[in-house]
Scaffold this active site. Structure first.
Site, PDB file in Angstrom:
ATOM      1  N   GLU A  45      34.731 -52.389  61.889  1.00 22.14           N
ATOM      2  CA  GLU A  45      35.192 -51.019  62.119  1.00 22.14           C
ATOM      3  C   GLU A  45      36.084 -50.942  63.356  1.00 22.14           C
ATOM      4  OE1 GLU A  45      33.125 -46.583  62.692  1.00 22.14           O
ATOM      5  OE2 GLU A  45      31.943 -48.399  63.001  1.00 22.14           O
ATOM      6  N   LYS A 113      36.239 -42.581  56.794  1.00 21.19           N
ATOM      7  CA  LYS A 113      34.807 -42.467  57.099  1.00 21.19           C
ATOM      8  C   LYS A 113      34.327 -41.045  56.785  1.00 21.19           C
ATOM      9  CE  LYS A 113      31.582 -43.804  60.801  1.00 21.19           C
ATOM     10  NZ  LYS A 113      31.499 -44.384  62.166  1.00 21.19           N
ATOM     11  N   CYS A 149      30.419 -47.985  58.362  1.00 23.62           N
ATOM     12  CA  CYS A 149      29.309 -47.863  59.316  1.00 23.62           C
ATOM     13  C   CYS A 149      28.322 -46.761  58.907  1.00 23.62           C
ATOM     14  CB  CYS A 149      29.853 -47.660  60.719  1.00 23.62           C
ATOM     15  SG  CYS A 149      28.670 -48.091  62.031  1.00 23.62           S
ATOM     16  N   LEU A 291      22.029 -60.878  97.856  1.00 26.58           N
ATOM     17  CA  LEU A 291      20.839 -61.619  97.432  1.00 26.58           C
ATOM     18  C   LEU A 291      19.767 -61.430  98.491  1.00 26.58           C
ATOM     19  CD1 LEU A 291      19.950 -63.507  95.097  1.00 26.58           C
ATOM     20  CD2 LEU A 291      20.583 -65.428  96.559  1.00 26.58           C
ATOM     21  N   SER A 292      18.756 -60.641  98.158  1.00 28.83           N
ATOM     22  CA  SER A 292      17.789 -60.202  99.160  1.00 28.83           C
ATOM     23  C   SER A 292      16.573 -61.098  99.285  1.00 28.83           C
ATOM     24  CB  SER A 292      17.311 -58.793  98.811  1.00 28.83           C
ATOM     25  OG  SER A 292      16.556 -58.823  97.604  1.00 28.83           O
ATOM     26  N   GLY A 294      14.515 -60.910  96.724  1.00 23.92           N
ATOM     27  CA  GLY A 294      13.671 -60.201  95.772  1.00 23.92           C
ATOM     28  C   GLY A 294      14.004 -60.554  94.334  1.00 23.92           C
ATOM     29  N   VAL A 295      13.183 -60.058  93.427  1.00 16.75           N
ATOM     30  CA  VAL A 295      13.275 -60.467  92.033  1.00 16.75           C
ATOM     31  C   VAL A 295      14.494 -59.868  91.341  1.00 16.75           C
ATOM     32  CG1 VAL A 295      11.786 -58.586  91.205  1.00 16.75           C
ATOM     33  CG2 VAL A 295      11.900 -60.743  89.941  1.00 16.75           C
ATOM     34  N   SER A 297      17.587 -58.964  92.524  1.00 16.59           N
ATOM     35  CA  SER A 297      18.840 -59.640  92.858  1.00 16.59           C
ATOM     36  C   SER A 297      18.838 -61.083  92.352  1.00 16.59           C
ATOM     37  CB  SER A 297      19.109 -59.586  94.361  1.00 16.59           C
ATOM     38  OG  SER A 297      18.116 -60.264  95.095  1.00 16.59           O
ATOM     39  N   THR A 397      22.132 -54.154  91.743  1.00 17.27           N
ATOM     40  CA  THR A 397      20.947 -54.871  91.271  1.00 17.27           C
ATOM     41  C   THR A 397      19.752 -53.967  91.008  1.00 17.27           C
ATOM     42  OG1 THR A 397      20.216 -55.327  93.538  1.00 17.27           O
ATOM     43  CG2 THR A 397      21.674 -56.954  92.523  1.00 17.27           C
ATOM     44  N   GLU A 402      13.910 -48.022  89.182  1.00 18.07           N
ATOM     45  CA  GLU A 402      14.503 -47.484  90.407  1.00 18.07           C
ATOM     46  C   GLU A 402      15.560 -46.435  90.106  1.00 18.07           C
ATOM     47  OE1 GLU A 402      13.986 -51.628  93.004  1.00 18.07           O
ATOM     48  OE2 GLU A 402      15.921 -51.097  92.116  1.00 18.07           O
ATOM     49  N   LYS A 521      22.199 -38.939  91.651  1.00 20.14           N
ATOM     50  CA  LYS A 521      22.481 -40.337  91.970  1.00 20.14           C
ATOM     51  C   LYS A 521      22.955 -41.096  90.732  1.00 20.14           C
ATOM     52  CE  LYS A 521      19.243 -41.101  95.805  1.00 20.14           C
ATOM     53  NZ  LYS A 521      18.166 -41.973  96.306  1.00 20.14           N
TER      54      LYS A 521
END
Length: 566
Positions: A45, A113, A149, A291-292, A294-295, A297, A397, A402, A521
């Site tokens: 498509e 369509k 589609c 790159l902190s 932490g998981v 990043s 990240t 969050e 945010k």
């Protein structure tokens, strides 16, 4: 009359707006089909223009350019099989999403369509006019019905084409991925087969466009609704499928039907493909990220290395006075295992300078979130400076947990151009890290093995913006938070639904307040890979200013609840 029909399926990646490039790819697939003796070559498509186009397709100069290009392209295909390709069509002041049949050097016909989706990420009624159910195309010995589609998600178009003599349903799609989507497609297509007693080919787009990933996974169903051929997920493929005429109708030959990978692998592949496609189609070759240790990043760095290769990824550690030795060691270990560059820029000096500048105005106030967020915003400032200087796109990240509750700093750790984890809850982040450590696939450009140290995965999450800070100081434990968000966001459920699932009202109300309070945010956040049907952006559109709150489960009068500040 021949009793054989060869169909070439081109499950390919198109780039929005690159009309010449897309048609060149279509030409290459057509030539491959011609060499294989195809009776018809098919592309997905809106392949000529890329998909989704959003309001770009409504711009008259754009769709006129696309239409002229496809009409001129038809003249190039005189010496070979017909080609079916998706492209816009304008007529009588209306704009259509169309399947074009190019045959004998001309436009032999169009299927417009009929069913226009207008939910989740789709706004097709904003852009297109619905066409009639349409007629099958007569191609050699076979009448081919071509639902576009959404046409195949409802009975009308397939039934009309069956009634008009179709021997095969060929559905061209631009169907984006979300977790569990393949089963949904399969159920719908099997229903069309059983209603019409026709074999069905489902040809899907592959590749990435902004937040959406088109996962391919095209397949062929026989007249009994059994799958006899499946193309790979998330990868391009050009295959030839033969059909044979029998007294009962046309029958597809069988082929490879690879098993579907588990959901965690499909999500990971989607994040890699989306980042790779977003960068390639934007003309960007390199990325950087903070790159902190932490998981989150660590996982983004791994995705980036698998998308681009470690040589195209820069990691930066930006320690403050609150950064632990463990975090420094873990960041270094992740970069070393991935084989990517790691730079270090301490922010203690800049933090003290900003503190000194603000001291006269902050005098007499207690330190709090404003002081904490200075660190995050300094990191964003320095990372964006590197991005500007070296032409490396900054990745953010933050995970979906969050993003949902606003546990992120606007203009700080939210700064950047793309976020692969935007639709991945924190509990799934842990699961995904463990899966990646245990598996390696040919489409990954990063190294095999345990690239994320178990200590990074297992340690308590912390932003390290103050002494001994833990995420659980501000949020419920992530298994609780994510379970509540699954109800409020994914299921669009209520406070009472959460309470019925066993969560206490005070916790649910806190999460609800944070969810609504963080809308502003999210409105400013970077795009990121869509993995669910309720990704933040087109799937879930809420007002930024919103005083309503769900007071279910309590007799107290409604009240305004304010979310966290930045």
């Amino acid at each position: 009359m021949t009793d054989r029909f060869r169909l070439t399926l081109a499950q390919l990646d198109a780039t929005v707006g690159d009309i010449a490039g897309n048609l060149a790819r279509a030409r290459a697939a057509w030539e491959e089909g011609r060499a294989a003796g195809a009776d018809l070559v098919a592309l997905p498509e809106m392949f000529a223009t890329g998909y989704q186009l959003q309001d770009l397709v409504s711009k008259p100069v754009f769709h006129r350019d696309a239409i002229r290009a496809v009409e001129a392209f038809a003249a190039e295909l005189a010496d070979g099989p017909p080609l079916l390709i998706g492209a816009p069509w304008a007529e009588g002041g209306a704009l259509y999403n169309a399947a074009w049949l190019l045959q004998g050097g001309r436009v032999a016909g169009r299927k417009l369509k009929h069913e226009l989706p207008n939910y989740t990420v789709f706004d097709e009624r904003r852009h297109y006019t619905p066409g009639p159910p349409g007629d099958p195309f007569a191609i050699g010995p076979l009448r081919v019905g071509t639902p576009v589609c959404e046409d195949a998600w409802f009975p009308t178009v397939a039934a009309e084409m069956d009634a008009k003599g179709a021997g095969l349903l060929l559905v061209i799609n631009g169907s984006p991925y979300y977790r569990g989507k393949h089963a949904v497609r399969m159920n719908r297509m099997v229903a069309r087969v059983r209603e019409t007693d026709l074999p069905l080919v489902y040809l899907n787009l592959v590749g990435a466009q902004d937040d959406q990933v088109f996962d391919g996974g095209s397949f062929v169903l026989d007249r009994g609704g059994q799958i006899v051929r499946r193309l790979p997920l998330f990868e391009e493929a050009v295959v030839h499928v033969d059909f044979h005429r029998t007294p009962q109708g046309w029958v597809p030959e069988g082929g490879d039907v690879p098993p579907l990978p588990p959901a965690v692998e499909q999500d990971y592949h989607a994040m890699v493909v989306s980042l790779r496609g977003y960068l390639a189609k934007s003309g960007i070759e390199r990325v950087l990220l903070g790159l902190s240790g932490g998981v989150d990043s660590a996982l983004v760095a791994t995705i980036a290395c698998d998308a681009l290769g470690p040589d195209h990824v820069r990691c930066v550690m930006l320690p403050s006075r609150y950064t632990s030795r463990t975090s420094l060691e873990d960041a270094a270990a992740v970069a070393q295992r991935l084989g990517c560059r790691l730079d270090e820029i301490p922010i203690t000096g800049p933090q003290e300078a900003v503190g000194a500048a603000l001291a006269p105005l902050f005098a007499g106030t207690a330190p709090g979130i404003a002081e904490e967020n200075i660190q995050s915003r300094l990191r964003g400032l320095l990372l964006m400076a590197l991005s500007n200087k070296f032409g490396e796109m900054l990745l953010t990240t933050g995970n979906k947990s969050e993003m949902a509750v606003g546990y992120a700093t606007i203009y700080g750790d939210m700064a950047g151009g793309y976020n692969p984890l935007k639709d991945l809850y924190k509990t799934r982040v842990f699961e995904t890290c463990r899966w990646r450590n245990a598996h390696h696939r040919p489409w990954m450009r990063g190294p095999a093995g345990e690239v994320i140290p178990p200590r990074v995965i297992d340690k308590p999450p912390t932003a390290e913006l103050r002494e001994n800070q833990k995420d659980e100081d501000s949020l419920p434990p992530y298994p609780v938070l994510d379970a509540i968000l699954e109800i409020l966001v994914e299921a669009d459920g209520s406070v009472e639904d959460c309470m019925a699932a066993g969560f206490d009202r005070a916790t649910v109300k806190k999460v609800e307040a944070l969810l609504y309070g963080a809308e502003w945010k999210r409105f400013q956040s970077a795009p990121g890979t869509r993995l669910t049907r309720r990704a933040f952006w087109l799937d879930r559109r809420y007002p930024i200013v919103n005083r309503w709150r769900d007071e279910g489960g309590d007799e107290s009068p409604p009240r305004q609840v304010r979310g966290r500040t930045a």
